[in-house]
Scaffold this active site. Structure first.
Site, PDB file in Angstrom:
ATOM      1  N   GLU A   1      -2.382  13.742  -7.305  1.00 30.99           N
ATOM      2  CA  GLU A   1      -1.694  15.036  -7.341  1.00 30.99           C
ATOM      3  C   GLU A   1      -0.207  14.851  -7.610  1.00 30.99           C
ATOM      4  O   GLU A   1       0.396  15.543  -8.425  1.00 30.99           O
ATOM      5  CB  GLU A   1      -1.865  15.779  -6.004  1.00 30.99           C
TER       6      GLU A   1
ATOM      7  N   CYS B   1      -3.847  15.149   0.366  1.00 27.03           N
ATOM      8  CA  CYS B   1      -3.256  14.616   1.596  1.00 27.03           C
ATOM      9  C   CYS B   1      -2.003  15.423   1.970  1.00 27.03           C
ATOM     10  O   CYS B   1      -1.516  16.254   1.195  1.00 27.03           O
ATOM     11  CB  CYS B   1      -2.916  13.139   1.424  1.00 27.03           C
TER      12      CYS B   1
ATOM     13  N   TYR C   1       0.801  -1.236   0.000  1.00 29.06           N
ATOM     14  CA  TYR C   1       0.000   0.000   0.000  1.00 29.06           C
ATOM     15  C   TYR C   1       0.833   1.286   0.000  1.00 29.06           C
ATOM     16  O   TYR C   1       0.473   2.273  -0.630  1.00 29.06           O
ATOM     17  CB  TYR C   1      -0.948   0.028   1.203  1.00 29.06           C
TER      18      TYR C   1
HETATM   19  N1  THU Z   1      -5.488   9.706  -2.785  1.00 20.95           N
HETATM   20  C1  THU Z   1      -5.155  10.604  -3.756  1.00 20.95           C
HETATM   21  O1  THU Z   1      -4.973  10.231  -4.925  1.00 20.95           O
HETATM   22  N2  THU Z   1      -4.994  11.904  -3.398  1.00 20.95           N
HETATM   23  C2  THU Z   1      -5.138  12.388  -2.137  1.00 20.95           C
HETATM   24  O2  THU Z   1      -4.887  13.547  -1.898  1.00 20.95           O
HETATM   25  C3  THU Z   1      -5.624  11.497  -1.079  1.00 20.95           C
HETATM   26  C4  THU Z   1      -5.685  10.054  -1.390  1.00 20.95           C
HETATM   27  C5  THU Z   1      -5.667   8.300  -3.152  1.00 20.95           C
HETATM   28  C6  THU Z   1      -4.618   7.365  -2.621  1.00 20.95           C
HETATM   29  C7  THU Z   1      -5.355   6.054  -2.612  1.00 20.95           C
HETATM   30  O3  THU Z   1      -5.245   5.468  -3.896  1.00 20.95           O
HETATM   31  C8  THU Z   1      -6.801   6.423  -2.373  1.00 20.95           C
HETATM   32  O4  THU Z   1      -6.888   7.813  -2.669  1.00 20.95           O
HETATM   33  C9  THU Z   1      -7.289   6.179  -0.953  1.00 20.95           C
HETATM   34  O5  THU Z   1      -6.444   6.744  -0.026  1.00 20.95           O
END
Ligand code: THU
Length: 136
Positions: free
Chosen positions: A59, A90, A52
């Site tokens: 982004e 995130c 994971y």
């Molecule tokens: N994820 C993003 O692509 N961008 C973010 O800013 C937050 C999370 C994705 C990562 C993962 O594939 C899924 O969302 C769940 O966390």
């Protein structure tokens, strides 16, 4: 193109990028699109991994695509996910954004219906870590 048109166009690109999300583990699709200081557009989706921690957010995918094609300053980025809420980046993505954000950088945090909220880099990551760097 006025600012509103540019924002709506960038959000549309983020929505298209979201279709390519590789999300067999979360089924949570995210799309991002950016414009650099030369006016070039790049987009990206999240790419998950069975280990994971190796997952790359949408982004960062878009930012790394841009930087690897020569971009150094990002003027604007849009991010969108499938859920009926404003998609927020995130913490790791905020840190990576701050590395390449132009002075007037804005993030468009969008919802599936196209509505969006606007954030500056300072709003996303106040008092951020900075390291002296050689000019690029
Ligand atoms: N994820 C993003 O692509 N961008 C973010 O800013 C937050 C999370 C994705 C990562 C993962 O594939 C899924 O969302 C769940 O966390």
């Amino acid at each position: 193109m006025d600012n509103n048109d540019e924002n709506n166009k960038l959000i549309k690109s983020a929505i298209l990028a979201k279709d390519n999300a590789y999300v067999p583990y979360s089924n949570f699709r995210v799309g991002a699109a950016l414009i650099d200081e030369q006016g070039r557009e790049f987009s990206g989706c999240n790419v998950e991994n069975s280990s994971y921690g190796a997952t790359c957010c949408a982004e960062r995918t878009a930012i790394f695509k841009a930087v690897s094609e020569g971009s150094r300053k990002i003027r604007k980025m849009a991010v969108i996910c499938d859920q009926d809420e404003y998609c927020r980046p995130c913490g790791i993505c905020r840190q990576v954004m701050s590395e390449f954000a132009a002075e007037d950088f804005v993030l468009l945090s969008a919802r599936p219906n196209g509505e969006y909220e606007v954030f500056s880099m300072e709003m996303l990551l106040p008092s951020s870590f900075k390291l002296d760097r050689q000019e690029e």
